[in-house]
Scaffold this active site. Structure first.
Site, PDB file in Angstrom:
ATOM      1  N   GLU A 159       0.875  -1.185   0.000  1.00 34.14           N
ATOM      2  CA  GLU A 159       0.000   0.000   0.000  1.00 34.14           C
ATOM      3  C   GLU A 159       0.910   1.233   0.000  1.00 34.14           C
ATOM      4  O   GLU A 159       1.717   1.406   0.920  1.00 34.14           O
ATOM      5  CB  GLU A 159      -0.915   0.010   1.247  1.00 34.14           C
ATOM      6  CG  GLU A 159      -1.864   1.213   1.246  1.00 34.14           C
ATOM      7  CD  GLU A 159      -2.724   1.320   2.522  1.00 34.14           C
ATOM      8  OE1 GLU A 159      -2.526   0.538   3.470  1.00 34.14           O
ATOM      9  OE2 GLU A 159      -3.574   2.234   2.548  1.00 34.14           O
ATOM     10  N   ASP A 212       5.017   4.669   3.597  1.00 40.87           N
ATOM     11  CA  ASP A 212       4.756   6.117   3.631  1.00 40.87           C
ATOM     12  C   ASP A 212       6.067   6.824   3.957  1.00 40.87           C
ATOM     13  O   ASP A 212       6.890   6.308   4.707  1.00 40.87           O
ATOM     14  CB  ASP A 212       3.696   6.449   4.694  1.00 40.87           C
ATOM     15  CG  ASP A 212       2.998   7.786   4.399  1.00 40.87           C
ATOM     16  OD1 ASP A 212       1.800   7.755   4.055  1.00 40.87           O
ATOM     17  OD2 ASP A 212       3.653   8.851   4.503  1.00 40.87           O
ATOM     18  N   ASP A 258      -1.987  12.192  -2.705  1.00 38.10           N
ATOM     19  CA  ASP A 258      -2.092  13.631  -2.974  1.00 38.10           C
ATOM     20  C   ASP A 258      -2.336  13.779  -4.475  1.00 38.10           C
ATOM     21  O   ASP A 258      -1.585  13.221  -5.270  1.00 38.10           O
ATOM     22  CB  ASP A 258      -0.794  14.334  -2.545  1.00 38.10           C
ATOM     23  CG  ASP A 258      -0.493  14.078  -1.062  1.00 38.10           C
ATOM     24  OD1 ASP A 258      -1.430  14.185  -0.264  1.00 38.10           O
ATOM     25  OD2 ASP A 258       0.650  13.732  -0.728  1.00 38.10           O
ATOM     26  N   ASP A 310     -10.624  10.418  -4.656  1.00 40.14           N
ATOM     27  CA  ASP A 310     -11.853  11.226  -4.730  1.00 40.14           C
ATOM     28  C   ASP A 310     -11.697  12.268  -5.831  1.00 40.14           C
ATOM     29  O   ASP A 310     -12.631  13.005  -6.117  1.00 40.14           O
ATOM     30  CB  ASP A 310     -12.058  11.972  -3.403  1.00 40.14           C
ATOM     31  CG  ASP A 310     -10.925  12.946  -3.174  1.00 40.14           C
ATOM     32  OD1 ASP A 310      -9.767  12.479  -3.086  1.00 40.14           O
ATOM     33  OD2 ASP A 310     -11.169  14.166  -3.144  1.00 40.14           O
TER      34      ASP A 310
HETATM   35  C1  LIG Z   1      -3.727  12.071   1.455  1.00 41.45           C
HETATM   36  S1  LIG Z   1      -2.765  10.988   2.419  1.00 41.45           S
HETATM   37  C2  LIG Z   1      -3.673   9.444   2.313  1.00 41.45           C
HETATM   38  C3  LIG Z   1      -3.336   8.505   3.439  1.00 41.45           C
HETATM   39  C4  LIG Z   1      -4.073   7.156   3.414  1.00 41.45           C
HETATM   40  N1  LIG Z   1      -3.730   6.380   2.241  1.00 41.45           N
HETATM   41  C5  LIG Z   1      -5.570   7.317   3.498  1.00 41.45           C
HETATM   42  O1  LIG Z   1      -6.250   7.087   2.478  1.00 41.45           O
HETATM   43  O2  LIG Z   1      -6.068   7.647   4.579  1.00 41.45           O
HETATM   44  C6  LIG Z   1      -1.385  10.718   1.328  1.00 41.45           C
HETATM   45  C7  LIG Z   1      -0.196  10.008   1.985  1.00 41.45           C
HETATM   46  O3  LIG Z   1       0.789   9.733   0.996  1.00 41.45           O
HETATM   47  C8  LIG Z   1       2.072   9.978   1.554  1.00 41.45           C
HETATM   48  N2  LIG Z   1       2.946  10.262   0.394  1.00 41.45           N
HETATM   49  C9  LIG Z   1       2.789  11.261  -0.501  1.00 41.45           C
HETATM   50  N3  LIG Z   1       3.753  11.208  -1.446  1.00 41.45           N
HETATM   51  C10 LIG Z   1       4.549  10.146  -1.127  1.00 41.45           C
HETATM   52  C11 LIG Z   1       5.719   9.587  -1.698  1.00 41.45           C
HETATM   53  N4  LIG Z   1       6.261  10.101  -2.810  1.00 41.45           N
HETATM   54  N5  LIG Z   1       6.262   8.515  -1.102  1.00 41.45           N
HETATM   55  C12 LIG Z   1       5.724   7.993   0.023  1.00 41.45           C
HETATM   56  N6  LIG Z   1       4.616   8.483   0.618  1.00 41.45           N
HETATM   57  C13 LIG Z   1       4.026   9.549   0.052  1.00 41.45           C
HETATM   58  C14 LIG Z   1       1.867  11.127   2.512  1.00 41.45           C
HETATM   59  O4  LIG Z   1       2.874  11.182   3.504  1.00 41.45           O
HETATM   60  C15 LIG Z   1       0.482  10.813   3.089  1.00 41.45           C
HETATM   61  O5  LIG Z   1       0.560  10.036   4.267  1.00 41.45           O
END
Ligand SMILES: C[S@@+](CC[C@H](N)C(=O)[O-])C[C@H]1O[C@@H](n2cnc3c(N)ncnc32)[C@H](O)[C@@H]1O
Length: 212
Positions: free
Chosen positions: A42, A67, A116, A152
C-alpha cells in the site's frame, strides 16, 4: 507538535517498522515475515487502513504499508500491533525509492489509496500514476501484478485513465462512483481515513484497477 517528535523518535524501535535508509531493509523484511507467501503493498498508506484490513482478511498473504512520513507510520504500526497482526509490516520510504529497495520481493498487487492529487499542471510529475512511477511499479510487480488506485479526485482519475490508454495498459475495472455499485468485492469496500473524510463531504469515490 511535541507528540509528533516523540513518534518520529520512537517509531524506528518498533519491530514491525523498517526504514529505507537501512542497508539491508529487503533482507530484514524477509526475515520479519519468514515465509514464502505473496506480497501486497500500500503506497502512501498513512495509518494503513488498507494494509490492516486486508491483512486481517487474508492471513496467508504479506502486506507492506509504505509512507514517507514517520509519524504516520507510527500510527499504522500501533494499528497493526493492536490487531495482533504478524502478516503486515510498515516501511518508511519514498515511493521513488522502491525500485532500489525491492530486488527480490515482487508484489502481486499495489494499492494506491487517496494519494495527494497534485491537480496543477505544473506538478503532474508528482502524481503517483505518472509514467515515471509506473516504470517503478513495473519493476517491483510480479508479471500480471495489479495496480489499484482509489481517489476522490476527478483530475487524477481522468489523468490515470488517459495514461492507461496512452501506455497501452490493461484496464481491469474502473468506476467514478464506487458506491453506486452493489455487490462490490470486499477489497474495494475498505474505507481509509481520507476516504471517510471525502464520503462525509459527499464526494464520489473512484477506483481504477489495471496492469501492464
Ligand atoms: C492524502 S494521504 C492518504 C493517506 C491514506 N492512504 C488514506 O487514504 O487515509 C497521502 C499520503 O501519501 C504519503 N505520500 C505522498 N507522497 C509520497 C511519496 N512520494 N512517497 C511515500 N509516501 C508519500 C503522505 O505522507 C500521506 O501520508
Amino acid at each position: 507538535m511535541r507528540k509528533k517528535h516523540k513518534k518520529i523518535a520512537e517509531v524506528r524501535t518498533f519491530k514491525n517498522v523498517f526504514d529505507y535508509k537501512n542497508e539491508n531493509v529487503e533482507e530484514d523484511l524477509k526475515k520479519y515475515f519468514n515465509n514464502e507467501n505473496t506480497f501486497i503493498a500500500e503506497l502512501g498508506c498513512g495509518q494503513a487502513d488498507y494494509s490492516i484490513n486486508l491483512a486481517l482478511n487474508f492471513p496467508s498473504k504479506n502486506f507492506i504499508g509504505i509512507d514517507r512520513k514517520a509519524n504516520r507510520i507510527w500510527n499504522a504500526s500501533k494499528n497493526g500491533t493492536n490487531n495482533n497482526l504478524n502478516n503486515v509490516a510498515f516501511l518508511i520510504s519514498y515511493v521513488e525509492k522502491l525500485e532500489e529497495i525491492f530486488k527480490t520481493i515482487k508484489f502481486e498487487e499495489i494499492w494506491i489509496t487517496f494519494p495527494d492529487p497534485y491537480p496543477r499542471n505544473g506538478s503532474i510529475k508528482k502524481r503517483l500514476t505518472h509514467p515515471r512511477f509506473l516504470s517503478i511499479y513495473k519493476n517491483i510487480l510480479l508479471k500480471d501484478g495489479k495496480i489499484n488506485l482509489k481517489t476522490d479526485d476527478d483530475t487524477l482519475y481522468n489523468y490515470t485513465l488517459k495514461i492507461i490508454k496512452e501506455e497501452n495498459l490493461k484496464l481491469h475495472f474502473e468506476t467514478n462512483d464506487l458506491y453506486s455499485i452493489t455487490d462490490l468485492p470486499f477489497e474495494y469496500t475498505i474505507k481509509t481515513k481520507y476516504e471517510r473524510m471525502h464520503l462525509e463531504e459527499e464526494k464520489k469515490i473512484k477506483l481504477i484497477s489495471f496492469s501492464f
